[in-house]
Design a protein around this motif. Structure first.
Motif, PDB file in Angstrom:
ATOM      1  N   LEU A 192      43.452 -11.390  84.252  1.00  0.00           N
ATOM      2  CA  LEU A 192      44.402 -12.484  84.005  1.00  0.00           C
ATOM      3  C   LEU A 192      44.928 -13.088  85.301  1.00  0.00           C
ATOM      4  N   ARG A 193      44.682 -12.409  86.428  1.00  0.00           N
ATOM      5  CA  ARG A 193      45.155 -12.884  87.727  1.00  0.00           C
ATOM      6  C   ARG A 193      44.092 -13.646  88.487  1.00  0.00           C
TER       7      ARG A 193
ATOM      8  N   GLY B  36      57.014 -17.401  75.494  1.00  0.00           N
ATOM      9  CA  GLY B  36      56.382 -16.107  75.346  1.00  0.00           C
ATOM     10  C   GLY B  36      54.907 -16.308  75.618  1.00  0.00           C
ATOM     11  N   CYS B  37      54.132 -15.262  75.484  1.00  0.00           N
ATOM     12  CA  CYS B  37      52.693 -15.350  75.768  1.00  0.00           C
ATOM     13  C   CYS B  37      51.987 -14.259  74.988  1.00  0.00           C
ATOM     14  N   LEU B  38      50.861 -14.605  74.388  1.00  0.00           N
ATOM     15  CA  LEU B  38      50.121 -13.607  73.606  1.00  0.00           C
ATOM     16  C   LEU B  38      49.646 -12.448  74.480  1.00  0.00           C
ATOM     17  N   SER B  39      49.576 -12.657  75.795  1.00  0.00           N
ATOM     18  CA  SER B  39      49.166 -11.583  76.710  1.00  0.00           C
ATOM     19  C   SER B  39      50.344 -10.733  77.187  1.00  0.00           C
ATOM     20  N   CYS B  40      51.552 -11.128  76.795  1.00  0.00           N
ATOM     21  CA  CYS B  40      52.755 -10.378  77.175  1.00  0.00           C
ATOM     22  C   CYS B  40      53.541 -10.081  75.903  1.00  0.00           C
ATOM     23  N   PRO B  41      52.974  -9.265  75.014  1.00  0.00           N
ATOM     24  CA  PRO B  41      53.594  -9.099  73.699  1.00  0.00           C
ATOM     25  C   PRO B  41      55.026  -8.583  73.802  1.00  0.00           C
ATOM     26  N   GLY B  42      55.903  -9.203  73.016  1.00  0.00           N
ATOM     27  CA  GLY B  42      57.293  -8.757  72.954  1.00  0.00           C
ATOM     28  C   GLY B  42      58.162  -9.227  74.097  1.00  0.00           C
ATOM     29  N   MET B  43      57.604 -10.011  75.019  1.00  0.00           N
ATOM     30  CA  MET B  43      58.400 -10.480  76.158  1.00  0.00           C
ATOM     31  C   MET B  43      58.707 -11.961  76.019  1.00  0.00           C
ATOM     32  N   TYR B  44      59.953 -12.304  76.309  1.00  0.00           N
ATOM     33  CA  TYR B  44      60.381 -13.695  76.256  1.00  0.00           C
ATOM     34  C   TYR B  44      61.245 -13.974  77.469  1.00  0.00           C
ATOM     35  N   GLY B  45      61.208 -15.210  77.941  1.00  0.00           N
ATOM     36  CA  GLY B  45      62.056 -15.566  79.073  1.00  0.00           C
ATOM     37  C   GLY B  45      62.088 -17.071  79.238  1.00  0.00           C
ATOM     38  N   ASP B  46      63.052 -17.527  80.016  1.00  0.00           N
ATOM     39  CA  ASP B  46      63.198 -18.965  80.254  1.00  0.00           C
ATOM     40  C   ASP B  46      62.369 -19.380  81.469  1.00  0.00           C
TER      41      ASP B  46
ATOM     42  N   GLU C 225      49.435 -23.034  79.610  1.00  0.00           N
ATOM     43  CA  GLU C 225      48.010 -22.701  79.457  1.00  0.00           C
ATOM     44  C   GLU C 225      47.221 -23.031  80.725  1.00  0.00           C
ATOM     45  N   ILE C 226      47.545 -24.126  81.372  1.00  0.00           N
ATOM     46  CA  ILE C 226      46.829 -24.488  82.600  1.00  0.00           C
ATOM     47  C   ILE C 226      47.159 -23.475  83.710  1.00  0.00           C
ATOM     48  N   ASP C 227      48.387 -22.962  83.723  1.00  0.00           N
ATOM     49  CA  ASP C 227      48.735 -21.877  84.660  1.00  0.00           C
ATOM     50  C   ASP C 227      47.798 -20.679  84.489  1.00  0.00           C
TER      51      ASP C 227
ATOM     52  N   LEU D 156      51.056 -16.170  85.231  1.00  0.00           N
ATOM     53  CA  LEU D 156      51.668 -15.836  83.941  1.00  0.00           C
ATOM     54  C   LEU D 156      53.121 -16.312  83.919  1.00  0.00           C
ATOM     55  N   PHE D 157      53.634 -16.595  82.724  1.00  0.00           N
ATOM     56  CA  PHE D 157      55.002 -17.135  82.640  1.00  0.00           C
ATOM     57  C   PHE D 157      56.031 -16.169  83.212  1.00  0.00           C
ATOM     58  N   ILE D 158      55.724 -14.866  83.134  1.00  0.00           N
ATOM     59  CA  ILE D 158      56.676 -13.865  83.647  1.00  0.00           C
ATOM     60  C   ILE D 158      56.830 -13.939  85.163  1.00  0.00           C
ATOM     61  N   ASP D 159      55.924 -14.646  85.829  1.00  0.00           N
ATOM     62  CA  ASP D 159      56.022 -14.779  87.295  1.00  0.00           C
ATOM     63  C   ASP D 159      57.256 -15.576  87.699  1.00  0.00           C
ATOM     64  N   THR D 160      57.643 -16.521  86.853  1.00  0.00           N
ATOM     65  CA  THR D 160      58.772 -17.389  87.218  1.00  0.00           C
ATOM     66  C   THR D 160      59.904 -17.349  86.184  1.00  0.00           C
ATOM     67  N   ALA D 161      59.712 -16.600  85.104  1.00  0.00           N
ATOM     68  CA  ALA D 161      60.728 -16.589  84.038  1.00  0.00           C
ATOM     69  C   ALA D 161      62.010 -15.906  84.495  1.00  0.00           C
ATOM     70  N   THR D 162      63.108 -16.405  83.946  1.00  0.00           N
ATOM     71  CA  THR D 162      64.397 -15.741  84.155  1.00  0.00           C
ATOM     72  C   THR D 162      64.886 -15.240  82.804  1.00  0.00           C
ATOM     73  N   ASN D 163      65.868 -14.370  82.823  1.00  0.00           N
ATOM     74  CA  ASN D 163      66.434 -13.798  81.581  1.00  0.00           C
ATOM     75  C   ASN D 163      65.349 -13.191  80.692  1.00  0.00           C
ATOM     76  N   ILE D 164      64.441 -12.408  81.282  1.00  0.00           N
ATOM     77  CA  ILE D 164      63.365 -11.824  80.469  1.00  0.00           C
ATOM     78  C   ILE D 164      63.949 -10.793  79.504  1.00  0.00           C
ATOM     79  N   GLU D 165      63.523 -10.941  78.247  1.00  0.00           N
ATOM     80  CA  GLU D 165      63.969 -10.005  77.222  1.00  0.00           C
ATOM     81  C   GLU D 165      62.759  -9.351  76.578  1.00  0.00           C
ATOM     82  N   TYR D 166      62.951  -8.133  76.155  1.00  0.00           N
ATOM     83  CA  TYR D 166      61.890  -7.361  75.489  1.00  0.00           C
ATOM     84  C   TYR D 166      62.281  -7.184  74.046  1.00  0.00           C
TER      85      TYR D 166
END
Ligand code: NI
Length: 154
Positions: free
Chosen positions: A14-15, A90-100, A134-136, A142-152
């Motif tokens: 994925l990287r 969120g992202c199908l490759s990061c199940p259960g993770m959400y962030g802004d 998706e283009i990222d 991955l969205f988690i690279d720049t997301a803030t307030n990540i929640e599980y």
């Protein structure tokens, strides 16, 4: 038609940077079909080929009722962007993770459709967000690279 397994964030694949599709062959169409089916089966709004283990610049997006239907894009590229929005992802490759994630409010995207024709998509709000997300993936981001307030969430 079989659906793909979705690879998760631990997978180094994925990287990696995905490769430009030089020619639209029946295999590329089959890839789009299977990716779309995989996305719907997983209740996702977008999926990029590296998420199914294939390092090609191919994405599918369908944001549902508020969108233009299924977008099947080959070699998508952002030509222009403007404004800002900050919102949850969120992202199908990061199940259960959400962030802004802070994204451009508007993007103009060039891509090939499955007939090999160049298409231009102008999008705002959530569709613009989905396109950027998706283009990222095609760049190994991955969205988690720049997301803030990540929640599980389990
Ligand atoms: Ni994703």
């Amino acid at each position: 038609m079989a659906i793909y397994n979705i690879v998760t964030k631990e997978d180094k694949l994925l990287r990696k940077k995905s490769q430009v599709v030089p020619e639209i062959t029946p295999n590329v169409i089959k890839l789009l079909d299977r990716m779309q089916e995989t996305m719907y089966a997983a209740n996702g709004v977008g999926l990029a080929a590296p998420q199914v283990g294939i390092l090609k610049r191919v994405v599918v997006i369908d944001i549902g009722e508020d969108g233009p239907g299924a977008l099947r894009l080959i070699n998508p590229e952002i030509l222009e962007r403007s404004g800002w929005q900050n919102g949850p992802e969120g992202c199908l490759s990061c199940p259960g993770m959400y962030g802004d994630v802070k994204r451009s409010q508007y993007v103009k995207v060039k891509a090939l459709n499955e007939q090999g024709e160049e298409i231009i998509i102008e999008a705002e709000d959530f569709l613009a967000r989905a396109l950027q997300h998706e283009i990222d993936h095609l760049e190994g981001i991955l969205f988690i690279d720049t997301a803030t307030n990540i929640e599980y969430e389990k």
